[in-house]
Design a protein around this motif. Sequence first.
Motif, PDB file in Angstrom:
ATOM      1  N   LYS A 185      -5.536  13.848  34.818  1.00  0.00           N
ATOM      2  CA  LYS A 185      -5.875  13.614  33.535  1.00  0.00           C
ATOM      3  C   LYS A 185      -6.579  12.153  33.317  1.00  0.00           C
ATOM      4  O   LYS A 185      -7.444  12.245  32.351  1.00  0.00           O
ATOM      5  N   GLY A 186      -6.413  11.427  33.869  1.00  0.00           N
ATOM      6  CA  GLY A 186      -6.281   9.799  33.617  1.00  0.00           C
ATOM      7  C   GLY A 186      -7.881   9.658  34.648  1.00  0.00           C
ATOM      8  O   GLY A 186      -8.754   8.966  33.919  1.00  0.00           O
ATOM      9  N   GLU A 187      -7.622   9.967  35.612  1.00  0.00           N
ATOM     10  CA  GLU A 187      -8.975   9.329  36.802  1.00  0.00           C
ATOM     11  C   GLU A 187      -9.820  10.714  37.242  1.00  0.00           C
ATOM     12  O   GLU A 187     -10.794  10.485  37.318  1.00  0.00           O
ATOM     13  N   GLY A 188      -9.189  11.945  37.303  1.00  0.00           N
ATOM     14  CA  GLY A 188      -9.872  13.063  37.687  1.00  0.00           C
ATOM     15  C   GLY A 188      -9.767  13.153  39.312  1.00  0.00           C
ATOM     16  O   GLY A 188     -10.651  13.904  39.749  1.00  0.00           O
ATOM     17  N   GLY A 189      -8.819  12.315  39.748  1.00  0.00           N
ATOM     18  CA  GLY A 189      -8.983  12.561  41.242  1.00  0.00           C
ATOM     19  C   GLY A 189      -8.430  11.569  41.722  1.00  0.00           C
ATOM     20  O   GLY A 189      -7.753  10.575  41.033  1.00  0.00           O
ATOM     21  N   GLY A 190      -8.323  11.173  43.450  1.00  0.00           N
ATOM     22  CA  GLY A 190      -7.840  10.257  43.861  1.00  0.00           C
ATOM     23  C   GLY A 190      -9.052   9.231  44.544  1.00  0.00           C
ATOM     24  O   GLY A 190      -9.911   8.760  44.010  1.00  0.00           O
ATOM     25  N   VAL A 191      -8.708   9.179  45.873  1.00  0.00           N
ATOM     26  CA  VAL A 191      -9.421   8.490  46.652  1.00  0.00           C
ATOM     27  C   VAL A 191     -11.138   8.686  46.394  1.00  0.00           C
ATOM     28  O   VAL A 191     -11.814   7.806  46.568  1.00  0.00           O
ATOM     29  N   ASP A 193      -0.178  17.524  36.174  1.00  0.00           N
ATOM     30  CA  ASP A 193       0.337  16.020  35.956  1.00  0.00           C
ATOM     31  C   ASP A 193       1.718  15.820  35.438  1.00  0.00           C
ATOM     32  O   ASP A 193       1.767  16.215  34.400  1.00  0.00           O
ATOM     33  N   LYS A 194       2.365  14.737  35.925  1.00  0.00           N
ATOM     34  CA  LYS A 194       3.401  14.435  35.229  1.00  0.00           C
ATOM     35  C   LYS A 194       3.071  13.192  34.242  1.00  0.00           C
ATOM     36  O   LYS A 194       2.094  12.650  34.649  1.00  0.00           O
ATOM     37  N   GLN A 195       4.054  12.812  33.466  1.00  0.00           N
ATOM     38  CA  GLN A 195       3.566  11.549  32.556  1.00  0.00           C
ATOM     39  C   GLN A 195       3.448  10.290  33.365  1.00  0.00           C
ATOM     40  O   GLN A 195       4.366   9.880  34.005  1.00  0.00           O
ATOM     41  N   GLY A 196       2.403   9.716  33.119  1.00  0.00           N
ATOM     42  CA  GLY A 196       2.223   8.522  33.976  1.00  0.00           C
ATOM     43  C   GLY A 196       2.855   7.092  33.076  1.00  0.00           C
ATOM     44  O   GLY A 196       3.336   7.484  31.833  1.00  0.00           O
TER      45      GLY A 196
END
Length: 390
Positions: free
Chosen positions: A174-180, A366-369
């Motif tokens: 939700k926040g970044e749309g992915g990782g590395v 996603d879990k809550q950040g």
Amino acid sequence: MIKFAIVGIGNMGSVHTGKLFEGAVKGATLAALCDADHEKIEAAKEIYGDNIEYYEDYHELIKARPADVLLIATPHYLHPIIAEEAFEHGWNVLTEKPAGVDTLSVERMNEAAKKSGKAFGIMFNQRTDPLYQALRYYISIGMFGEIKRFVWIISNWYRTQGYYDSAGWRATWKGEGGGVLINQCPHNLDLWQWMIGMPSSIQAHCIKGHFHDIAVEDDATIYAEYPNGSTGVFITSTGEYPGTNRIEISGTMGKAVAEDGKLKLFLLHRDEELLRQEKYGFVTDEKVSKIELSFGTDNNGHIKILQNFTDHLLTGKELIAPGYDGINSLTISNAAYLSTWLDRKIELPFDKELFVKELSKQKDKDKQGGAAEHKLSTNTEYSGRWQVHW
């Protein structure tokens, strides 16, 4: 004098702010700042004073147009949304990487940019690195013949768990749309396609939380194929220390190896295909010319992009990193995610709406950040983690 307005004064935006305020970019000045975080705006007022306009709503900033250029340094999902609105109001736009999270929204952004006729750039600062520029040039003039294989191991994007825990939007769909691939590697994926071109298919394995307690991938391997039969392999991780940054490109006239700030060239005097057709002998002792080139470390890539964009507006200088190019690296990462989620090879171009649908499924998991960082950074130097490092 070109006036810049910056929307988003987090880690990257705050440093861009400081550099423009200090006059590090010739012909440019800081005119306005915008951030939805009231505390950051109040802190910015204390530092930069009354000569700067301040906004907490980017819609108001865009409508007011107190500057010539809108520099977007917000979380990823907002990049194309803000840019599209800015183009509609006649702004020139320079966006941070990545261009966005999904190619569907970025395609709309590119269409808005084209319709506006305004300047459009993206902060692909690693394109200014002399080693990458030299390698791209040698490929373009055919020094290595027809490219057979491209391999890049880029695992020195090391991050601690504390980094991922530092803000609630980090390491989430939700926040970044992915990782590395979406956070650290847009630079590398851009350089890949900038040097070699876009592949025709992608097969990938992206591992979620392989080394960290996160919901997105911190380890990925991509296998790519090209129409002419050449292949590419891209391996990255934020969980290996010490990491590696090594490129090897093999062609019919030799190969190139880039590592430790050095570019090693191994050049044949005749095409390898001719050697392959030899009727006598099982191997060859064909002569290979070896050349080693050393390149110094240049950590001014961000300033060079800011300067180049300013010069483009003032003198028409060609852009190093046109904003339209941002969709290419994102296409590779989107395809890698799709390949992982669907467990199959993805042909390019792929179904953009299918990607959005599958991404939505990941968001639901996603879990809550944790809480976001509200304190305004007073650092005005670009961190080493944003530079080319070998």
